[in-house]
Every structure is written in structure tokens, then in C-alpha cells.
Design a protein around this motif. Sequence first.
Motif, PDB file in Angstrom:
ATOM      1  N   LEU A 408       0.960  -1.035  -0.202  1.00 29.63           N
ATOM      2  CA  LEU A 408       0.190  -0.129   0.107  1.00 29.63           C
ATOM      3  C   LEU A 408       0.806   1.213  -0.667  1.00 29.63           C
ATOM      4  O   LEU A 408       1.609   1.152   0.802  1.00 29.63           O
ATOM      5  N   TYR A 409       0.600   1.850  -0.952  1.00 28.20           N
ATOM      6  CA  TYR A 409       1.457   3.432  -1.100  1.00 28.20           C
ATOM      7  C   TYR A 409       0.608   4.370  -0.193  1.00 28.20           C
ATOM      8  O   TYR A 409      -0.928   4.622  -0.911  1.00 28.20           O
ATOM      9  N   MET A 410       0.747   5.566   0.620  1.00 28.24           N
ATOM     10  CA  MET A 410       0.336   6.930   0.977  1.00 28.24           C
ATOM     11  C   MET A 410       1.149   7.788   0.725  1.00 28.24           C
ATOM     12  O   MET A 410       2.819   8.525   0.195  1.00 28.24           O
ATOM     13  N   ILE A 411       0.122   8.774  -0.376  1.00 24.79           N
ATOM     14  CA  ILE A 411       0.607   9.575  -0.260  1.00 24.79           C
ATOM     15  C   ILE A 411       0.381  11.102  -0.171  1.00 24.79           C
ATOM     16  O   ILE A 411      -1.206  10.767   0.104  1.00 24.79           O
ATOM     17  N   LYS A 412       0.427  12.344  -0.143  1.00 22.91           N
ATOM     18  CA  LYS A 412      -0.124  13.292   0.332  1.00 22.91           C
ATOM     19  C   LYS A 412      -0.231  14.361  -0.035  1.00 22.91           C
ATOM     20  O   LYS A 412       0.432  14.485  -1.491  1.00 22.91           O
ATOM     21  N   TYR A 413      -1.565  14.774   0.463  1.00 19.83           N
ATOM     22  CA  TYR A 413      -2.311  15.826  -0.784  1.00 19.83           C
ATOM     23  C   TYR A 413      -2.494  17.175  -0.147  1.00 19.83           C
ATOM     24  O   TYR A 413      -2.253  17.011   1.084  1.00 19.83           O
ATOM     25  N   THR A 414      -1.915  18.501  -0.794  1.00 24.64           N
ATOM     26  CA  THR A 414      -2.741  20.115   0.122  1.00 24.64           C
ATOM     27  C   THR A 414      -3.747  20.436  -0.499  1.00 24.64           C
ATOM     28  O   THR A 414      -4.868  20.084  -0.177  1.00 24.64           O
ATOM     29  N   GLU A 415      -5.171  20.127  -1.750  1.00 23.33           N
ATOM     30  CA  GLU A 415      -5.807  20.439  -2.405  1.00 23.33           C
ATOM     31  C   GLU A 415      -6.290  20.030  -3.554  1.00 23.33           C
ATOM     32  O   GLU A 415      -6.089  18.890  -4.022  1.00 23.33           O
ATOM     33  N   LEU A 416      -7.828  19.409  -3.220  1.00 20.85           N
ATOM     34  CA  LEU A 416      -8.426  18.633  -3.990  1.00 20.85           C
ATOM     35  C   LEU A 416      -8.542  18.404  -5.481  1.00 20.85           C
ATOM     36  O   LEU A 416      -7.723  17.230  -6.026  1.00 20.85           O
ATOM     37  N   ASP A 417      -7.863  19.732  -6.343  1.00 18.97           N
ATOM     38  CA  ASP A 417      -7.265  19.519  -7.228  1.00 18.97           C
ATOM     39  C   ASP A 417      -6.460  18.415  -7.273  1.00 18.97           C
ATOM     40  O   ASP A 417      -5.449  18.007  -8.621  1.00 18.97           O
ATOM     41  N   GLU A 418      -5.630  19.195  -6.609  1.00 18.65           N
ATOM     42  CA  GLU A 418      -4.145  18.546  -6.826  1.00 18.65           C
ATOM     43  C   GLU A 418      -4.274  16.355  -6.039  1.00 18.65           C
ATOM     44  O   GLU A 418      -4.184  15.565  -6.896  1.00 18.65           O
ATOM     45  N   ALA A 419      -4.950  16.488  -5.647  1.00 19.45           N
ATOM     46  CA  ALA A 419      -4.912  14.755  -5.091  1.00 19.45           C
ATOM     47  C   ALA A 419      -6.002  14.572  -6.200  1.00 19.45           C
ATOM     48  O   ALA A 419      -5.378  12.903  -6.521  1.00 19.45           O
ATOM     49  N   ILE A 420      -7.256  14.789  -7.040  1.00 20.78           N
ATOM     50  CA  ILE A 420      -7.741  14.111  -8.307  1.00 20.78           C
ATOM     51  C   ILE A 420      -6.785  14.481  -9.664  1.00 20.78           C
ATOM     52  O   ILE A 420      -6.330  12.942 -10.103  1.00 20.78           O
ATOM     53  N   ARG A 421      -5.576  14.857  -9.882  1.00 21.80           N
ATOM     54  CA  ARG A 421      -4.137  14.917 -10.287  1.00 21.80           C
ATOM     55  C   ARG A 421      -3.273  13.777 -10.558  1.00 21.80           C
ATOM     56  O   ARG A 421      -3.444  13.023 -10.900  1.00 21.80           O
ATOM     57  N   LEU A 422      -3.018  13.245  -8.739  1.00 18.93           N
ATOM     58  CA  LEU A 422      -2.484  12.697  -8.587  1.00 18.93           C
ATOM     59  C   LEU A 422      -3.087  10.704  -8.712  1.00 18.93           C
ATOM     60  O   LEU A 422      -1.941  10.203  -9.162  1.00 18.93           O
ATOM     61  N   HIS A 423      -4.213  11.284  -8.363  1.00 17.61           N
ATOM     62  CA  HIS A 423      -5.278   9.746  -8.052  1.00 17.61           C
ATOM     63  C   HIS A 423      -5.663   9.457 -10.411  1.00 17.61           C
ATOM     64  O   HIS A 423      -5.158   8.152 -10.400  1.00 17.61           O
ATOM     65  N   MET A 440     -19.838  19.065  -2.351  1.00 14.67           N
ATOM     66  CA  MET A 440     -19.051  19.383  -3.304  1.00 14.67           C
ATOM     67  C   MET A 440     -17.915  18.684  -3.537  1.00 14.67           C
ATOM     68  O   MET A 440     -17.212  18.597  -4.573  1.00 14.67           O
ATOM     69  N   GLU A 441     -16.891  18.176  -2.922  1.00 18.31           N
ATOM     70  CA  GLU A 441     -15.489  17.168  -2.886  1.00 18.31           C
ATOM     71  C   GLU A 441     -16.182  16.117  -3.691  1.00 18.31           C
ATOM     72  O   GLU A 441     -15.775  15.758  -4.988  1.00 18.31           O
ATOM     73  N   THR A 442     -17.253  15.495  -2.854  1.00 18.62           N
ATOM     74  CA  THR A 442     -17.561  14.812  -3.402  1.00 18.62           C
ATOM     75  C   THR A 442     -18.278  14.297  -5.176  1.00 18.62           C
ATOM     76  O   THR A 442     -17.850  13.608  -5.983  1.00 18.62           O
ATOM     77  N   GLU A 443     -19.294  15.258  -5.032  1.00 14.81           N
ATOM     78  CA  GLU A 443     -19.752  15.843  -6.711  1.00 14.81           C
ATOM     79  C   GLU A 443     -18.726  15.993  -7.820  1.00 14.81           C
ATOM     80  O   GLU A 443     -18.816  15.838  -8.934  1.00 14.81           O
ATOM     81  N   LYS A 444     -17.656  16.688  -7.150  1.00 11.78           N
ATOM     82  CA  LYS A 444     -15.965  17.041  -8.430  1.00 11.78           C
ATOM     83  C   LYS A 444     -15.489  15.875  -8.382  1.00 11.78           C
ATOM     84  O   LYS A 444     -15.254  15.392 -10.076  1.00 11.78           O
ATOM     85  N   PHE A 445     -15.980  15.384  -7.774  1.00 10.36           N
ATOM     86  CA  PHE A 445     -14.263  13.277  -7.930  1.00 10.36           C
ATOM     87  C   PHE A 445     -15.724  12.580  -8.322  1.00 10.36           C
ATOM     88  O   PHE A 445     -15.111  11.584  -9.405  1.00 10.36           O
ATOM     89  N   LEU A 446     -16.325  12.417  -9.026  1.00 11.99           N
ATOM     90  CA  LEU A 446     -17.611  12.735 -10.260  1.00 11.99           C
ATOM     91  C   LEU A 446     -18.504  13.211 -11.209  1.00 11.99           C
ATOM     92  O   LEU A 446     -18.900  12.112 -11.551  1.00 11.99           O
ATOM     93  N   SER A 447     -17.799  14.114 -10.886  1.00  7.12           N
ATOM     94  CA  SER A 447     -17.366  14.832 -12.540  1.00  7.12           C
ATOM     95  C   SER A 447     -17.604  14.664 -13.266  1.00  7.12           C
ATOM     96  O   SER A 447     -15.970  14.138 -13.314  1.00  7.12           O
ATOM     97  N   HIS A 448     -16.982  15.198 -14.555  1.00  3.46           N
ATOM     98  CA  HIS A 448     -16.087  15.155 -15.722  1.00  3.46           C
ATOM     99  C   HIS A 448     -14.346  15.686 -15.472  1.00  3.46           C
ATOM    100  O   HIS A 448     -14.251  14.747 -15.910  1.00  3.46           O
ATOM    101  N   GLU A 449     -14.619  16.349 -14.275  1.00  2.00           N
ATOM    102  CA  GLU A 449     -13.278  16.303 -14.329  1.00  2.00           C
ATOM    103  C   GLU A 449     -12.736  15.725 -12.723  1.00  2.00           C
ATOM    104  O   GLU A 449     -11.540  16.068 -12.283  1.00  2.00           O
TER     105      GLU A 449
END
Length: 515
Positions: A408-423, A440-449
Motif C-alpha cells: 500500500l502506497y501513501m501519498i500526501k496532498y494539499t488541495e483537492l485538484d492536486e489529489a484528483i490529478r495524482l489519482h 462539493m468534494e464528492t460531486e467534483k470527484f464524480l464529475s467530468h473533471e
Amino acid sequence: MKFQFDINADLQKLGVEQENYGICTGTKWKKPTGNFVESFSPSDGKLIGGVFQASPADFHEVIQTAKTAFETWRMIPAPKRGEIVRKIGLELRKYKKPLGRLVSYEMGKILQEGLGEVQEMIDICDFAVGQSRQLYGFTMHSEREKHRMYDQYHPLGIVGVVSAFNFPVAVWAWNAMIALVCGDVVVWKPSSKVDLCAVAVHKIIANVLKENNVPEGVVNLVAADSNQFGDEFFSNRNIPLISFTGSTKVGKKIGRLVGERLGKAILELGGNNAIIITKNANPEMALRAVVFGAVGTCGQRCTSTRRIIVHQSIFETFKEKLVAVYKQLAIGHALDPQTLVGPLVDKKAVQNYLNAIQRVEEAGGKMILKGEVLTGDGFESGCFVRPSIVEVENHFSIVQEETFAPLLYMIKYTELDEAIRLHNAVPQGLSSAMFSTNLMETEKFLSHEGSDCGIANVNIGTSGAEIGGAFGGEKETGGGRESGSDAWKSYMRRQTNTINFSTNLPLAQGIKFEV
């Protein structure tokens, strides 16, 4: 105290012997002309039994039997085909416990997962029965007077199912039960690491096929090492659809072989699944999901959690809790009720795990909990390992790959856009998840972006997909879909029909052509 288990009573119930034939066309078994391959349990290293493997000549004979059977099977009304599948589901219910134990013993997943896998088979039977009355097409309005248009779906023919070791029986059922109600016939080539499970399944369903006069060749088993006739299987023009579950490397080759003959392929390949854990997550829920996703099936699910991307504000706290849980994990014999983590499937898988640990350390990964091979009483098979947790950067080459083990790899993030980019910044795109109570976080995760995966979950983990949804992924995961939703369309050919019920012959688009 070392856990002891005798599988012989279950083998007897299932009709599995020490020497088994690897060819079945429904109710008839044939001794293949290939090698005899033995199967050993990764839990205790004991010999379970063996299977005579099919040769290329055996394979071609089965294909001819399947072709003949298709001519009859396709003309049986779909609801009646569904009735056969319903009875198969009832038969599987009778053998859930012994088959579940064999799945656990031969593959290495814990008992609850073995039983759960057989339950998946039962569930997809139930789903397919309903689907047999819902093979819908659409009716369209024609631009021409007194014309009717509609589309419909016809059976394809032979569906070749190649399943992986990690789900010895369920993946076959996902494909076979849907294919059968669609009017197709099935040829199954299981992983040679778990051939006995496949033999047991065909023994179970044989009575249903016999009692209902199902033609010989509708449901077929061909046990063989892929090195024997793998390319012939995928290149065979008599098989319009190949459903393959396995590695991305092999899947690319299969895609090329099938594509060269313009066949169809459902490719269920590698996953590099991540969970984003935001500062608004329920930490206890996230912790349970991560642990099951990462160490369930000893990390050998295509949907296993490989990466967790955690907000910096909760990173250290979450890491401490995760390490505490990992240190308490009960590792042992797959059939021991106390076990939470069983063995890897074989010693080759163990070596791949050790190689991955070495590579991530060399890349600069910070080992939080370093795995190792377990030895001593109860671990004599050499297939038991301790799961690992390592802090990494997402761009490490080893992190970009799928390691089929509890790493299992652990990765640290600061902003949500960064987390999605890493994902999204990995070649694979199977399963994904986010833990957050912020809409708003969960809907963004499920959105086109958001997540670019075929499966995206909120407040549940990456593994444990239900059969009601279409299963599959994007990018190097292959793009195929199987199981639920409208995945049945992959197993049929689509046809558009236009009927003229007038005495005129108008052309589309108002074209005039007078002779």
C-alpha cells in the motif's frame, strides 16, 4: 496452534478426484492428451489433486462441438434459457459451502471471501434470469411513409472466457450466465493455478444440463496452460467474443490478436486503484475501507486498494491508526475462521512482492511498515507475507505499476485538484474512491473533471463491486464491461431493421432514382 484442515470431504461432495479430466462439453468428460498438472494449496502446501490439460487438437474438437450446439441453443426462447440459468443458481446454492472452501483452499483467499465468491455466482444467476426477459431493442420513427424501423439483438455465437486465478469461479459466472441467456455458448479456459475449482463448477452444473436436455457443447471447459494454445484461442475466427481477465501486458497481446481478425474483446486488465481521503472524511469508515481494500485477498484483487491519497492535515494521524491496525492483522491458513489475511497464490507471487518492495525503497520510498516472508509453524508453504505500507511520490515507476500483493502506497496532498490529478496520473483506470462528507468534494470527484476510472465510489472502498453494475475500467484496464447494467449488449450482435409496408419504394434522404 497450527490450523489443520482436510479438504477431502469437500472434494468428494464436489466430485473432484485426485486425477481429473480437463475437457468437458456439458455432461461429457474427455481425457485430454496434454500434460498432467498438479494443484497445491498455498495455505499448507499440500497436494489437492491434478488435471489433465488439453492439447490444441482437443481445443479444436471442443470448438466444433460448441459451434454445433450454438445452432440449437440460439433458437431456444430467451426466457427458457433463463430458466436453465435459474436452475444452475439453485444448484450452486446447494454446494456453496464446499465450493467456497475449495476456492479458499486452492487460491488462498480467506473463507468468507471464498463463500462470497460463490454467492456472486448465485447472484449473477438471479440477475441473468431477469435479464432473459429484458433483451430490449428500440423502435424508431422512419422518415419514409409507411415504414417501420427498429433494432434488435441476436446471439453472437461462441464466447471464450479466460479467467484469472484471483477469482477462480465468479468471473466465469459473470460472463457465462449473461452469455447463456443471450443465446451464446461458452468455452471456458480457467487459470491453470485453480483448475480444480473449474472442474468442480462443471461437476455441479452437469445435472442441471442433463435434466433439461441442454445440448452438449453449450457450456464447455478446456483446462490448459496458455503456453499450449493461447494464441490459437484468441486468434480463432470461430470465437466472435473473447472475455479475458488478467494482466495488462497479456491483455495488450490478446487485444492485438483479436483485433487482427476484427473480433470483439472484453478486456478486464490491471488496476492501480486509489482512495482520496479528504479532511472531511469519516476517518473510521475510511480506515476500515483501506484495510480491507489493501489486504483483502492478500492484495490480489484487480480492485485492491494500491494507493491512498490523504490530506496533509490528517496524514500523520491516519498513518498511525493504519499502522496500528496492520500490526494486529491475523495472518494464517485461508480456512481458519480467525484469519483476515491468507497467503499469496504461489512462491512466484511472493518473489514479485519482494522485488516490488526493493524497487520502491531504491526509488526513495519511506517504508512505514516493511513486509516480509513469514516462516515457522503454520507458514510452511512459503506463500505467507506481512503486508507493507510505504510513503511515496506518485511518479515513482513502481507506483505507476500494479503489484498484485499487499503493498500500500501513501501519498500526501494539499488541495483537492492536486489529489484528483495524482489519482488520475497512472496508466490504469479501474476502480476509485473518495471518503468525504463534503458534497462539493464528492460531486467534483464524480464529475467530468473527477475520477477517470470505470468505477468511482464515495464513502465505500475500491473493492467489492456488486453484480448489478457494469464492471470494468478505462485506459490500460482495457475498457471492457461485464456483469450487470447493460453489459449484456457486449454478448450480442446489434441489427437495425426497416420494414416497408407500402407498394412504393421511396429512398432515404429524398433521393430520386428512376429506371
